[in-house]
Scaffold this motif. Sequence first.
Motif, short mmCIF file in Angstrom:
data_model
loop_
_atom_site.label_atom_id
_atom_site.label_comp_id
_atom_site.label_asym_id
_atom_site.label_seq_id
_atom_site.Cartn_x
_atom_site.Cartn_y
_atom_site.Cartn_z
N THR A 94 45.81 42.61 52.50
CA THR A 94 45.96 41.91 51.22
C THR A 94 47.42 41.75 50.82
O THR A 94 47.72 41.06 49.87
CB THR A 94 45.22 42.66 50.10
OG1 THR A 94 45.72 44.00 50.03
CG2 THR A 94 43.72 42.68 50.37
N GLN B 150 30.98 41.07 42.03
CA GLN B 150 31.76 40.29 43.00
C GLN B 150 32.14 41.10 44.23
O GLN B 150 32.75 40.57 45.16
CB GLN B 150 33.05 39.78 42.34
CG GLN B 150 32.83 38.74 41.25
CD GLN B 150 34.15 38.38 40.59
OE1 GLN B 150 34.73 39.18 39.88
NE2 GLN B 150 34.63 37.18 40.86
N ASP C 183 33.81 39.85 47.86
CA ASP C 183 35.18 40.20 48.22
C ASP C 183 35.26 40.90 49.57
O ASP C 183 36.14 40.60 50.39
CB ASP C 183 35.80 41.08 47.13
CG ASP C 183 36.22 40.29 45.90
OD1 ASP C 183 36.30 39.05 45.99
OD2 ASP C 183 36.46 40.91 44.85
N THR D 59 40.51 38.03 45.14
CA THR D 59 40.18 39.14 46.03
C THR D 59 41.39 40.05 46.20
O THR D 59 41.29 41.28 46.11
CB THR D 59 39.71 38.63 47.40
OG1 THR D 59 38.56 37.80 47.22
CG2 THR D 59 39.38 39.76 48.33
#
Length: 245
Positions: A215, A44, A48, A18
Motif C-alpha cells: 500500500t 468494506q 479491500d 483501500t
Amino acid sequence: QGGAREPPGRGMSLPAGTRRRVAAVHGDSPLPERLRFYDGWASQYEEDVAALEYRAPSLAAASLASVFSAPPAGARLLDVACGTGLVARELHQRGFRCLHGVDGSAGMLERARSTGLYRELRRCVLGPEPLPAPAEHYDAVTVVGALGEGQVPSAVVTELLRVTKPGGFLCMTTRSDPSNLRYKVELEAALEQLEAQGAWRKVLAQEVEHWERATAEGDGPQGTGYISGVVYVYQKCPVSSLQEA
C-alpha cells in the motif's frame, strides 16, 4: 490454493480508499479508536482485502491442514481475531467444522456471524483481555493478520498457548514488510523463547513473497508491488514446562 503463482494484479493501482483504510489500522491510534474503525470498516473489509490480493487466510489454512493428522471435522478450533470470517471459509473448505471465533470488533463479529460457519463467536480484545476459554480447550488455534505493528502485542502468544491442548497446533502469520520488521523480530523472539522453554516445537515457518499488494511506495522488493509475509505453525508439547501463574 496458496501455491507459487504469478500475482494477477501486477501493475494495477490500489484504490485510494483501500490504501487509506489499511494505513489506518497499522497506525498507532488508541485502542478504542482503532476498534471503532474496525466496526466501520466491516462492511468494506472483504472488498479491500480482495483488492489487496490478501493470501494469508488461504496460506494459513493450507499450512494447518497439511500438518493436522487427526480428522479435521472433529477438531475444536479457535479463530482468534476472526474478522469477517475469511479464515473460517478456508478452514471449512479443508474439512474443519467445529469453529469458534473471537474478535475485538462487534462490527466484524456481526459479519462473521452471518457466514454461519462458527458454532460460537465472542467479543474479546486480545492483549488487554484474556481469551474467553479454559486452559487446554482447543485442538488448534489460528491468529491470521492480527500479529503486526499497531495491532495485537506479540506477548499474546502465551495466551494462545494456554488455551491449546497438549499436542495441539497453533498457526500464526505476520508481515515481513519494512514497517513491520521491528514487530516481527519481537514476535520471533517470543516464539523462540517458548520453544527454548519446552512449551512447543516449531513445525513450519514458511516465508511467502507475494503475501499481499503493497500500500506504500517502496514496501515491495524490487518494485514488485507486493510485500512478503510468513506463516508459522507450532505444536504444543505434550508435557509443557511453561507454568501458569
